[in-house]
Design an enzyme around this catalytic site. Sequence first.
Site, mmCIF file in Angstrom:
data_model
loop_
_atom_site.group_PDB
_atom_site.id
_atom_site.type_symbol
_atom_site.label_atom_id
_atom_site.label_comp_id
_atom_site.label_asym_id
_atom_site.label_seq_id
_atom_site.Cartn_x
_atom_site.Cartn_y
_atom_site.Cartn_z
ATOM 1 N NE ARG A 112 37.357 63.025 13.570
ATOM 2 C CZ ARG A 112 36.395 63.329 14.425
ATOM 3 N NH1 ARG A 112 35.587 64.358 14.165
ATOM 4 N NH2 ARG A 112 36.216 62.621 15.527
ATOM 5 C CG HIS A 165 36.977 69.217 16.429
ATOM 6 N ND1 HIS A 165 37.884 68.284 15.981
ATOM 7 C CD2 HIS A 165 35.780 68.599 16.422
ATOM 8 C CE1 HIS A 165 37.255 67.146 15.713
ATOM 9 N NE2 HIS A 165 35.973 67.316 15.977
ATOM 10 C CD GLU A 178 41.026 68.996 14.441
ATOM 11 O OE1 GLU A 178 40.458 68.680 15.489
ATOM 12 O OE2 GLU A 178 40.411 69.418 13.426
#
Length: 562
Positions: A481, A534, A509
């Site tokens: 993360r 991601h 993000e």
Amino acid sequence: MINNKKVLVNILARAGSTSVKDKNIAELGGKPVLWYSVTEALKSKYADAICVSTDSSKYARIAEEAGVKVPFLRAAKHSTKDSTAAAASSWTTLEYEKHSGETFDFIVDFMNSNPFKTVEDLDKCIEMLSKNKHADTVVAVTRVWDGHPDRIKQIKKGELQDWPGTKEKLESLRQDLTPEAYIRCGSVYAMKRHVLIDEGNRRGKISLPYIMPDERVCNIDEPKDLLTARAMMDLRVKGDLLEKKFNYKVLAISKCDDLTSVKQLLSKLGTVDYKPEITQTQLKSIIHNYNILYVPTHLKFDSNIWQNNSQIKVIATPSVGTDHIDIDFFNSKDIKIISLNQQYELTKTIYSPAEVAFSHLINLSRNILNAVEDVKNSNWNPSSHMGNELHGKTIGIIGLGAVGTIMANYCKAFGMNVIAYDPYKDILDKNIKQCYKLIDLLSTSDIVSLHVNLTPETHHLIDEIELGYLKKDAILLNTSRGEVINHKALLKTLHSTDIKVGLDVLEGEIEKTLIYKDLINFCKESNKLIITPHLGGSTIEARLKRSNYICKLLYKWCSNEN
């Protein structure tokens, strides 16, 4: 611990067995039976300690491979077929208290003979025992159908007769038999300490029932039970043990309408609408007429989307991370949150997050992306893209859970030295050196790879001070993360040192914050930073595994609610 009461979970697994040889370690679904008990017990949020009580060093090794150390073997006198489970559990408890120097308030026997029991059964029994001050024990039971007392017969003088004290109503339906009958199902006995230690039994004066669903009960005592368990395990793997259908209104925002098996599982929950195109601004006006939300990670679920007349009962996300959901807020509204957090048996089979981390490592160590761009510009300059071999380098892995373990295995295959920092586990792999201080790992490693959940403790785990311990030419990888690294400190370090960084996640993000934009801009200008959007779980295989698993967790929730 629950309400200041210490909890010891005993898993009884003696080597001798009368009808089924080594039934406690019999193969079931590719694993020994004992493995299921240990791995489920490890998930308990209340267990302060877990003790596998066995007289076999072989069983002890299996337990330790599953994740629980076995500090002693059970005494021979408590390991015979004539020794009662209560006596074995009492001896085990006292011996473990002597070993640990602690005294436990609640003792829970998590019986090994039923491999289908879950941590949910374990923790609910503990909760029931804690909530009821008058209860001495909570015992797991399952409903009896054809074994109902009214259907049990005796043979007297060669004739079939009703059991004494019963009279069967001829041609009755089994579901009409009253009162409902239950039997202990060899799964969970939760006891207050005095019942087991002082009174020497597992019942006490007041015993509460915890009713287990049929699909989680198969007590292996006879050879036919093992055959039944193997058939049940095959059905469980296929998802065919799910039989009931419910009437909830389900909104699937996380894209899954192209996954046939997922659609089939969701359809068992009720009426399903698929709306993966919903935007953040549309959430508040759409979601509140639904009971179950199946949500993605790119949208925020917090107080800003809440309405007081909401019908939402559960929010499910097919992800380990839950930072896109304000869990405290929804808990205050009595809404259940279901995720893949701590679902280790699933996450250890999902390889894509570790693959992304390793691809970043390859790219940064060998300058692959830069070389590709150079060739696209009609250049052919191999000497301009000199890199480093991975063989012999030291990688420090922070967080040796499912993804971290897979990453470690990849690195070992490349001949790398693997060290790891994980304050929540003892690392048993002899090929991985455990670091007990984060700064020791940071200062020793050529590469550092982060594989942790985002919690208050791991928020900005890597800050300016920690970045200062890195080697001047280190590689830093983060696929967990974004908020695990302080991005402002990271950007400063990128400007002032020669470290290289590979990121699959960014702080901000979702909101596209200023620091997010600053890092993107730096990436455009420098070869020292690689960013992917991601991609950790973005494989067909991972998506299918995660979605199927979450659907089954949802089904369990529905079953318990009904």
